[in-house]
Design a protein around this motif. Structure first.
Motif, PDB file in Angstrom:
ATOM      1  N   GLU A   1       0.827  -1.200   0.000  1.00 29.71           N
ATOM      2  CA  GLU A   1       0.000   0.000   0.000  1.00 29.71           C
ATOM      3  C   GLU A   1       0.873   1.266   0.000  1.00 29.71           C
ATOM      4  O   GLU A   1       2.021   1.240   0.448  1.00 29.71           O
ATOM      5  CB  GLU A   1      -0.911   0.022   1.243  1.00 29.71           C
ATOM      6  N   ASP A   2       0.295   2.358  -0.462  1.00 32.08           N
ATOM      7  CA  ASP A   2       1.049   3.618  -0.550  1.00 32.08           C
ATOM      8  C   ASP A   2       1.547   4.113   0.805  1.00 32.08           C
ATOM      9  O   ASP A   2       2.513   4.859   0.879  1.00 32.08           O
ATOM     10  CB  ASP A   2       0.184   4.715  -1.191  1.00 32.08           C
ATOM     11  N   VAL A   3       0.868   3.684   1.857  1.00 35.44           N
ATOM     12  CA  VAL A   3       1.238   4.176   3.182  1.00 35.44           C
ATOM     13  C   VAL A   3       2.706   3.862   3.516  1.00 35.44           C
ATOM     14  O   VAL A   3       3.344   4.578   4.265  1.00 35.44           O
ATOM     15  CB  VAL A   3       0.276   3.598   4.245  1.00 35.44           C
ATOM     16  N   TYR A   4       3.229   2.799   2.895  1.00 39.05           N
ATOM     17  CA  TYR A   4       4.625   2.455   3.168  1.00 39.05           C
ATOM     18  C   TYR A   4       5.599   3.400   2.465  1.00 39.05           C
ATOM     19  O   TYR A   4       6.797   3.329   2.670  1.00 39.05           O
ATOM     20  CB  TYR A   4       4.907   1.008   2.768  1.00 39.05           C
ATOM     21  N   PHE A   5       5.050   4.248   1.602  1.00 33.79           N
ATOM     22  CA  PHE A   5       5.923   5.200   0.895  1.00 33.79           C
ATOM     23  C   PHE A   5       5.567   6.636   1.238  1.00 33.79           C
ATOM     24  O   PHE A   5       6.041   7.551   0.608  1.00 33.79           O
ATOM     25  CB  PHE A   5       5.778   5.025  -0.620  1.00 33.79           C
ATOM     26  N   LYS A   6       4.715   6.804   2.231  1.00 32.77           N
ATOM     27  CA  LYS A   6       4.147   8.144   2.400  1.00 32.77           C
ATOM     28  C   LYS A   6       5.208   9.180   2.744  1.00 32.77           C
ATOM     29  O   LYS A   6       5.020  10.357   2.496  1.00 32.77           O
ATOM     30  CB  LYS A   6       3.038   8.140   3.440  1.00 32.77           C
ATOM     31  N   ARG A   7       6.321   8.748   3.279  1.00 32.08           N
ATOM     32  CA  ARG A   7       7.314   9.721   3.699  1.00 32.08           C
ATOM     33  C   ARG A   7       8.369   9.926   2.613  1.00 32.08           C
ATOM     34  O   ARG A   7       9.153   9.038   2.340  1.00 32.08           O
ATOM     35  CB  ARG A   7       7.946   9.255   4.998  1.00 32.08           C
ATOM     36  N   GLU A   8       8.309  11.092   1.994  1.00 29.43           N
ATOM     37  CA  GLU A   8       9.330  11.532   1.051  1.00 29.43           C
ATOM     38  C   GLU A   8       9.684  10.509  -0.013  1.00 29.43           C
ATOM     39  O   GLU A   8      10.781  10.000  -0.085  1.00 29.43           O
ATOM     40  CB  GLU A   8      10.605  11.911   1.821  1.00 29.43           C
ATOM     41  N   VAL A   9       8.714  10.191  -0.819  1.00 32.88           N
ATOM     42  CA  VAL A   9       8.934   9.217  -1.882  1.00 32.88           C
ATOM     43  C   VAL A   9       9.563   9.863  -3.095  1.00 32.88           C
ATOM     44  O   VAL A   9       9.258  10.997  -3.414  1.00 32.88           O
ATOM     45  CB  VAL A   9       7.592   8.645  -2.346  1.00 32.88           C
ATOM     46  N   VAL A  10      10.394   9.123  -3.769  1.00 31.93           N
ATOM     47  CA  VAL A  10      10.753   9.536  -5.119  1.00 31.93           C
ATOM     48  C   VAL A  10      10.146   8.520  -6.055  1.00 31.93           C
ATOM     49  O   VAL A  10      10.434   7.338  -5.968  1.00 31.93           O
ATOM     50  CB  VAL A  10      12.275   9.549  -5.320  1.00 31.93           C
ATOM     51  N   LYS A  11       9.269   8.965  -6.903  1.00 30.77           N
ATOM     52  CA  LYS A  11       8.709   8.042  -7.887  1.00 30.77           C
ATOM     53  C   LYS A  11       9.417   8.330  -9.192  1.00 30.77           C
ATOM     54  O   LYS A  11       9.620   9.470  -9.566  1.00 30.77           O
ATOM     55  CB  LYS A  11       7.218   8.310  -8.062  1.00 30.77           C
ATOM     56  N   ARG A  12       9.747   7.325  -9.863  1.00 33.74           N
ATOM     57  CA  ARG A  12      10.400   7.525 -11.150  1.00 33.74           C
ATOM     58  C   ARG A  12       9.575   6.844 -12.210  1.00 33.74           C
ATOM     59  O   ARG A  12       9.758   5.673 -12.485  1.00 33.74           O
ATOM     60  CB  ARG A  12      11.813   6.959 -11.109  1.00 33.74           C
ATOM     61  N   VAL A  13       8.633   7.600 -12.743  1.00 35.33           N
ATOM     62  CA  VAL A  13       7.736   7.030 -13.742  1.00 35.33           C
ATOM     63  C   VAL A  13       8.482   6.911 -15.054  1.00 35.33           C
ATOM     64  O   VAL A  13       9.183   7.822 -15.468  1.00 35.33           O
ATOM     65  CB  VAL A  13       6.493   7.915 -13.909  1.00 35.33           C
ATOM     66  N   VAL A  14       8.328   5.772 -15.679  1.00 37.31           N
ATOM     67  CA  VAL A  14       9.035   5.551 -16.941  1.00 37.31           C
ATOM     68  C   VAL A  14       8.065   5.773 -18.096  1.00 37.31           C
ATOM     69  O   VAL A  14       6.965   5.280 -18.048  1.00 37.31           O
ATOM     70  CB  VAL A  14       9.582   4.113 -16.982  1.00 37.31           C
TER      71      VAL A  14
END
Lengths: 425, 128, 545, 272
Positions: free
Chosen positions: C532-545
């Motif tokens: 779930e997104d909650v595991y990334f809620k803190r300062e995520v960097v998403k790198r969409v390809v």
């Protein structure tokens, strides 16, 4: 409203396929859960605890203030429980323990604590429950009664399901139950082996000795050697075998040695075929409590922070021992009921100490606690992570609102207050 | 006096009534209980459903006796405050107290099955 | 938030990716990034005159979190007992040595000048576990590689010849587990061990009747088609045994046309046909690699220390358990992978261990610093905080000579190390620790000090030697925050980022068949599987390809 | 000699690893010894706050008096001198003892002498569980020294010991000598369940027949082991201990084991 794939926050099975019907802010129906799980969801609003100090009803804020006063003044606090709350709360409990130099123990010390001790000594070959479902053709339950303690275990994981490589389900598996008494679980078994109470170690020892080629006759632990030989043959003929171990090994005489013997047997069997061991963990997040303790302190339970760093000593910093020796001056209980679950001698000393109880429900502990702080029930009123008995982390859900804060929030507020006062001092 | 072996463990009803609340009557009915072998009960002159006084080296408690599928000489109690009046807090240096396989003595009793308040009183009253 | 603008004044700057080799210049930081210029009034000025300023280090392969690391912690209370750490200055207490607690892991990495650490082996079913531990590993940026080389659903789809579904499934798996890269460990081998068999090959049929090479090819295609920043991170077959160099050559030959990272290459550079004839064949592997710039590797250096080995290569851990005796843990993860753990002590008086020690240095010295990066495959070869020891050996031929005198006397005839004179300079060492691994990871904001880079900056006080200089930072700036000041951690209160990739493959892209396989064979429901997104809620960097 | 008297009873654990001849000698004067730090619960305090301290450490002798049952880790890593305790004493006494003598006139709690490598321990009373045992996960227990216990001991005596001698004049609990690698244990009272489980080498000498011997041990005849005679007369000559007469010149029943391990250990049971 129908909520699907709800995770049941009761036992270590952590079934995640439960359907719950919610109407007018209350749970009106439950499907797929076992009878205990149904009871948990349907009766969740019954017998709730109220914020109180010395038995007098009060506000959450005042209860938290009083808790802070106690925790700040005392020199050696025991923080106990943790197995029925979320990882998020367990983390906070550890931060608090570190901050105030407390001892922290979780319910595993009177559950599978000896299993951890045995793992220190031998290691453990283990697997997730899906591996049991997909591969295991022989399952052995030793000192464990899943049909009463983990009701859907047979159905979901260990006996009935058709797996990727066990395509026939129940017919593709042999079930062996070893116990000191017949149970509903043993009645479902292909083979039931009844051991004399307290002699599991000797029986396991005999099996290992025969596996190494040793010859025995007569009987061991009330079991005919012939029977043990045929058990060993079954074990050796398995493609993928799993031993589930329960309280029958950990609580009886021999304790961690019993588990050590079971783990050693499984390790030695791996030179012939594949065997794993899975501990039948009780509370839904007792596994998780061990995980957090391990990654933050290096140890699974019974940790003391008096000297400013974690020290591990079961038998010394474990809750029952600290209470029996009366070596603490206050107790913070989180989501557990030691007054109901500890042996009398430990409870007697516990009753002479100031207790702070954080618990959604009324329990014998909240009945005698100096401070009671009610919280939202994890898995119903608040979400969080929990670890299944095999270490698979699953997100438990929030399906209702609560007027109370979560365990995590309460602990967070306590920590903030204590830290604030530290700065002032 | 005959010696029994006390085993404690889970039962479904203990798990179900737990959620009614630990101070409730239903919980007491399912947890303030001891299961015994039928022949043993006959020998001891204990009637199904009657009260018995249980004693170990560590304490005593009054619970309801019920026939169970058990080997002779074995007594079974669900985990809970009643069973814990009888268990030992000695953990032998492991943190795990002796919760199974305890020497037990059984006596017929006329007292009612203890409620949680009586259990707590007993906890406090006994010194030693 | 502390001061969000910084001027790092007067330092001697090393920035290999931008070709800066020890020039004196100021570095400007604003809002966590490095910028071209800044007005002095608004900013905190840190005078680092005479100090070395470099990009913060990047560890490409270090087992710091997750299920098997925690199982190893459980196995080794006696190991923790030797290395307790007190709570101080608001830092959490913990234990160190071979499997440090999460906070201690972070603190020790920070003091070594690290800003980013990658955990290389996470089973997707237990990804939440790794992510939770990483949340308790503060400040550092972290990522996880997702184990795929033994995934039953992948094999099932490949057996059917459904390559398209297989690729989509892999891309979906990477996204749903929150991974940064695809990890492959002994493809087919871990699955075979679940059947009690030891399997080590790229070209033989696995239990599924599929050749491992086919699986790795498909995953390479996924990495390529989805433009993953880091290629397949491969731990190939035959780890640790005499003759393992052939596996390395075979692997290089099989995948020479792809971008690829070879994990802890040291373990795959052994010659001999038995433990008695065990020797280094690093030169052959280095030769093979020298033609293929597209393949990188990390050292997996061995330290003479009591440590804990852990890998998803379960047959190898079982073999090691039988060789070394003592404790063994194993954990099979349904449909996906497994892991094994064995405590192990590398000894100087042991011939095999002595050769292993030399091999790691040989490959690094012969092929570094842009191609082979510093790792100990923590904690497999030894704990990461022994890196300064490794740096000493890489930067000083004398230090190596001294060690060669101490190791097993017969080792000298079986290694090349004493014939290698190369000594890495400070610039090369900084390259190996930061610029090169960041490049291999495709982390464009890391590993350099150019404008737009994350303001992850390590500042060292020059001492007698390169190794001493790099052994502890004087300052560490992370995202523009001063985390280490005057050699002490002053701010470890934020949790850092989880760096992951978004392949864009959602649940809807999965075929019904995959969904059915899921429902039938997993022990959790499909909807509870995805992280779930909650595991990334803190300062995520998403790198969409 | 330096004398420590507990001023008043302590209820919470008092962590006092500073009480050792080495640390006292390092500190030197009584004044500085009183300032050595101890932990009472989480509070860091001074030794002098708990003990009345008099005398001099010059001769390397310490005498402690009082109920020390909550005082832990006394004599940690001590390497010389004499530490005498009059009263019951808490956990982890003489952890890592390297030399010198520790004498206790009273009972001792759990984890006596973990990691001991040399020296002598003499306990007049009973000792708790895990005496001379290996720490959790540690491969080996004590690696040397002599431990004499006049009373009984709890479970897990001498777990995984590598070398050394342990004598218990009364009973021992379950799993005495579990995982012994080498060394000798004498148990002159009853012994609990599974003595010598997983032992590799080493000797366990029992005065009384144990209630059971594990299936993985093999009976290997009766004989008269002269080394037992030599051993006990050596111990009696050098240490304050007196073995039962029955042991002298007696025949013993011998069990070899544990065959789950090397099978080179032995349990010797004294015959009447």
């Amino acid at each position: 409203m129908k909520v699907e794939n709800v995770v049941c926050p009761f036992c270590g099975c952590l079934c995640d396929d439960v359907i719950v019907y919610v109407e007018d802010g209350a749970i009106k129906g439950v499907e797929k859960a076992c009878s205990i799980g149904r009871s948990l969801f349907l009766k969740h609003r019954e017998d709730l605890s109220l914020p109180s100090i010395d038995g007098r009803e009060t506000s959450i804020d005042e209860a938290i203030n009083e808790a802070v006063n106690i925790l700040r003044d005392k020199k050696h606090v025991l923080i106990y429980g943790l197995s029925s709350t979320s990882i998020e709360a367990q983390r906070k409990a550890l931060e608090l323990a570190d901050l105030i130099g407390a001892s922290i123990d979780q319910t595993t010390s009177i559950c599978h604590g000896p299993t951890s001790l045995a793992i220190h000594q031998t290691g453990i070959p283990t697997c997730t429950l899906g591996e049991v479902k997909n591969r295991a053709d022989v399952v052995v339950f030793w000192g464990s009664n899943p049909l009463e303690a983990h009701q859907r275990h047979y159905e979901r994981y260990s006996l009935i399901p058709k797996g990727m490589f066990v395509t026939e389900g129940r017919r593709g598996r042999k079930l062996v139950v070893v116990d000191v008494r017949p149970t509903p679980s043993s009645r479902a078994a292909d083979i039931f082996i009844q051991v004399r109470p307290g002699e599991d170690y000797e029986v396991l020892n005999a099996l290992r000795y025969m596996l190494k080629g040793g010859k025995l006759d007569g009987e061991v632990g009330g079991v005919k050697v012939e029977t043990l030989k045929s058990l060993l043959d079954i074990m050796l003929s398995a493609k993928y075998g799993v031993i589930f171990i329960g309280m029958g090994l950990t609580m009886t005489r021999g304790k961690y040695h019993n588990v050590e013997a079971a783990l050693s047997l499984a390790i030695e069997l791996n030179s012939h075929t594949r065997w794993s061991v899975v501990a039948m963990r009780g509370h839904y997040n007792v596994s998780g409590a061990g995980m957090v303790l391990l990654w933050q302190t290096g140890f699974p339970m019974a940790v003391n922070f008096s000297l400013g760093y974690p020290r591990y000593s079961p038998g010394e910093y474990s809750a029952v021992d600290l209470l029996r020796r009366k070596e603490v001056d206050a107790v913070l209980v989180i989501a557990s009921d030691p007054v109901a679950n500890f042996p009398r001698e430990a409870v007697r000393n516990l009753l002479s100490l100031p207790i702070i109880a954080i618990d959604p429900k009324r329990s014998l502990t909240t009945m005698v606690a100096k401070v009671v702080i009610p919280t939202a029930k994890v898995g119903i009123e608040t979400e969080g992570t929990a670890y299944r008995m095999d270490g698979v982390p699953i997100r438990v859900k929030k399906i209702l609102n609560s007027i109370y804060p979560s365990d995590e929030e309460v602990l967070d507020r306590i920590i903030a207050k204590i830290k604030g006062e530290e700065r002032n001092a | 006096m005959r010696e029994f072996c006390l085993i404690t463990g889970r039962t479904i009803k203990q798990g179900i009534t737990l959620h009614d609340g630990k101070t409730t009557e239903v919980y007491r009915n399912e947890v303030g209980i001891v299961y015994l072998n039928g022949e043993d009960m006959e020998e001891l002159g204990i009637i199904e459903g009657s009260s018995v006084l249980l004693k170990t080296d560590y304490g005593q408690v009054v619970v309801r006796a019920v026939k169970g599928d058990l080997p002779k000489g074995m007594a079974f109690m669900p985990y809970g405050p009643w069973a814990n009046m009888l268990t030992s807090a000695n953990t032998h240096g492991t943190g795990m107290p002796d919760l199974k396989g305890i020497k037990l003595y059984i006596y017929p009793a006329c007292e009612e099955v203890w409620d949680w308040k009586r259990v707590l009183e007993e906890v406090k009253s006994v010194e030693g | 938030m502390p001061n969000d603008s910084l001027i790092i004044k007067g330092g001697i700057v090393y920035d290999p990716l931008n070709g800066v080799k020890g020039s004196i210049k100021d570095i400007y930081v604003k809002d966590g990034k490095i910028v071209e210029d800044l007005s002095e009034e608004a900013a905190e000025v840190i005078d680092v005159t005479g100090m070395i300023v470099a990009p913060a280090n990047v560890d490409i392969h270090s087992h710091i979190a997750g299920p098997k690391v925690n199982s190893a912690r459980l196995m080794r209370p006696e190991d923790h007992l030797r290395d307790p750490l007190r709570r101080k200055n608001g830092l959490r207490s913990g234990c160190g040595f071979s499997v440090p607690t999460t906070f201690v892991t972070a603190y020790r990495y920070l003091l070594l000048g690290y800003g980013t650490v990658m955990d290389p082996a996470v089973p997707p079913l237990k990804a939440r576990h790794a992510l939770e531990e990483l949340e308790d590993t503060p400040v550092l940026d972290k990522g996880i590689y997702i184990l795929m080389g033994n995934n039953n659903i992948l094999y099932y789809l490949l057996k059917k010849g459904d390559k398209k579904s297989a690729k989509l499934f892999a891309a979906w798996l990477l996204k749903s587990a929150g991974g940064y890269a695809i990890k492959v460990v002994n493809p087919g081998g871990t699955e075979s061990f679940k059947w009690g068999k030891i399997f080590n090959s790229l070209s033989d049929d696995t239990i599924w009747g599929i050749k491992p090479k086919v699986v790795v090819d498909i995953l390479n295609e996924v990495a390529c088609e989805f433009k993953l920043p880091h290629p397949v991170h491969l731990h190939t077959y035959n780890i640790g045994i005499p003759g393992s160099y052939k596996a390395a050559l075979d692997t290089i030959n099989a995948f020479k046309d792809n971008r690829l990272h070879l994990a802890h290459l040291q373990y795959f550079c052994y010659g001999g046909d038995s433990w008695a004839t065990f020797r280094s064949e690093s030169v052959k592997v280095v030769e093979a690699l020298s033609n293929y710039e597209n393949i990188t590797a990390d050292m997996g250096q061995v330290i003479f220390v009591d440590t804990t080995t852990m890998t998803a290569d379960t047959p190898w851990e079982f073999t090691l358990h039988k060789l070394a005796g003592g404790r063994w843990s194993n954990s099979d993860v349904e449909l996906e992978t497994g892991s094994g753990i064995v405590p192990y002590r590398y000894r100087m008086d042991n011939l095999v261990n002595s050769v292993q020690w030399a091999v790691g240095l040989e490959i690094a010295l012969l092929l570094g610093p842009w191609r082979v990066f510093l790792t100990t495959d923590h904690p497999n070869g030894g704990p990461f905080y022994f890196y300064p020891e490794v740096i000493k050996w890489l930067t000083s031929a004398d230090a190596r000579k001294e060690m060669i005198e101490k190791i097993h006397p017969k080792a000298k005839k079986r290694i090349y190390l004493h014939n290698i004179d190369r000594e890495f300079s400070l610039y090369e060492m900084i390259t190996m620790l930061s610029a090169a691994p960041a490049k291999a990871l495709g982390l464009k904001e890391k590993g350099h000090l150019g404008a737009g880079a994350d303001a992850d900056i390590a500042i060292y006080k020059p001492k007698g030697s390169v190794a001493e200089t790099l052994s502890r930072v004087e300052y560490l700036i992370k995202d523009g925050r001063v985390v280490v000041r005057h050699g002490e951690i002053v701010d470890a209160s934020y949790i850092g980022r989880i760096i992951r990739v978004d392949t864009g493959v959602d649940d809807s892209a999965l075929s019904n068949e995959v969904r059915e396989l899921f429902d039938k064979f997993y022990s959790v429901t499909f909807s509870n599987y995805k992280v779930e997104d909650v595991y990334f809620k803190r300062e995520v960097v998403k790198r969409v390809v | 000699m330096i004398v420590l008297q507990l001023k008043e009873r302590v209820f919470l654990p008092l962590e006092a690893e500073v009480i050792s001849v080495d640390k006292f000698a390092e500190a030197g004067s009584v004044d500085r010894i009183s300032k050595l730090s101890v932990f009472y619960g989480r509070d860091k305090m001074e030794l002098g706050e708990f003990f009345k301290i008099e005398g001099s450490i010059e001769d390397g002798r310490i005498l402690i008096e009082g109920d020390l049952s909550k005082v832990k880790r006394i004599g940690k890593d001590m390497s010389w001198g004499v530490l005498e305790i009059h009263g019951d004493v808490g956990m982890h006494l003489a952890e890592g003892l390297r030399g010198g003598k520790v004498i206790v006139k009273g009972n001792v709690s759990d984890w006596l002498a973990m990691g001991m490598s040399g020296g002598l321990i003499y306990v007049d009373g009973n000792v708790g569980n895990l005496a001379c045992a290996s720490y959790w996960g540690e491969k080996r227990g004590i690696t040397g020294g002599v431990v004499l216990i006049n009373g009984s001991v709890g479970d897990d005596l001498g777990r995984r010991m590598r070398r050394g001698t342990i004598v218990v004049m009364k009973d021992a609990g379950d799993f005495a000598g579990a995982g012994v690698i080498a060394g000798t244990l004498f148990i002159m009272g009853k012994v609990g369940k599974a003595p010598g489980a997983e032992m590799k080498r080493g000797t366990i000498v029992l005065l009384e027949e144990p209630s059971s011997i594990l299936p993985s041990f093999r009976y290997s005849g009766e004989f008269r082991p002269y080394f037992v005679d030599f051993y006990i007369s050596y111990l009696e000559r050098n240490f304050p201990i007196k073995f039962p007469d029955k042991l002298r010149g007696s025949y013993f029943r011998r069990y070899m084991g544990d065959f789950l391990q090397l099978g080179k250990g032995e349990i010797l049971v004294c015959l009447d």
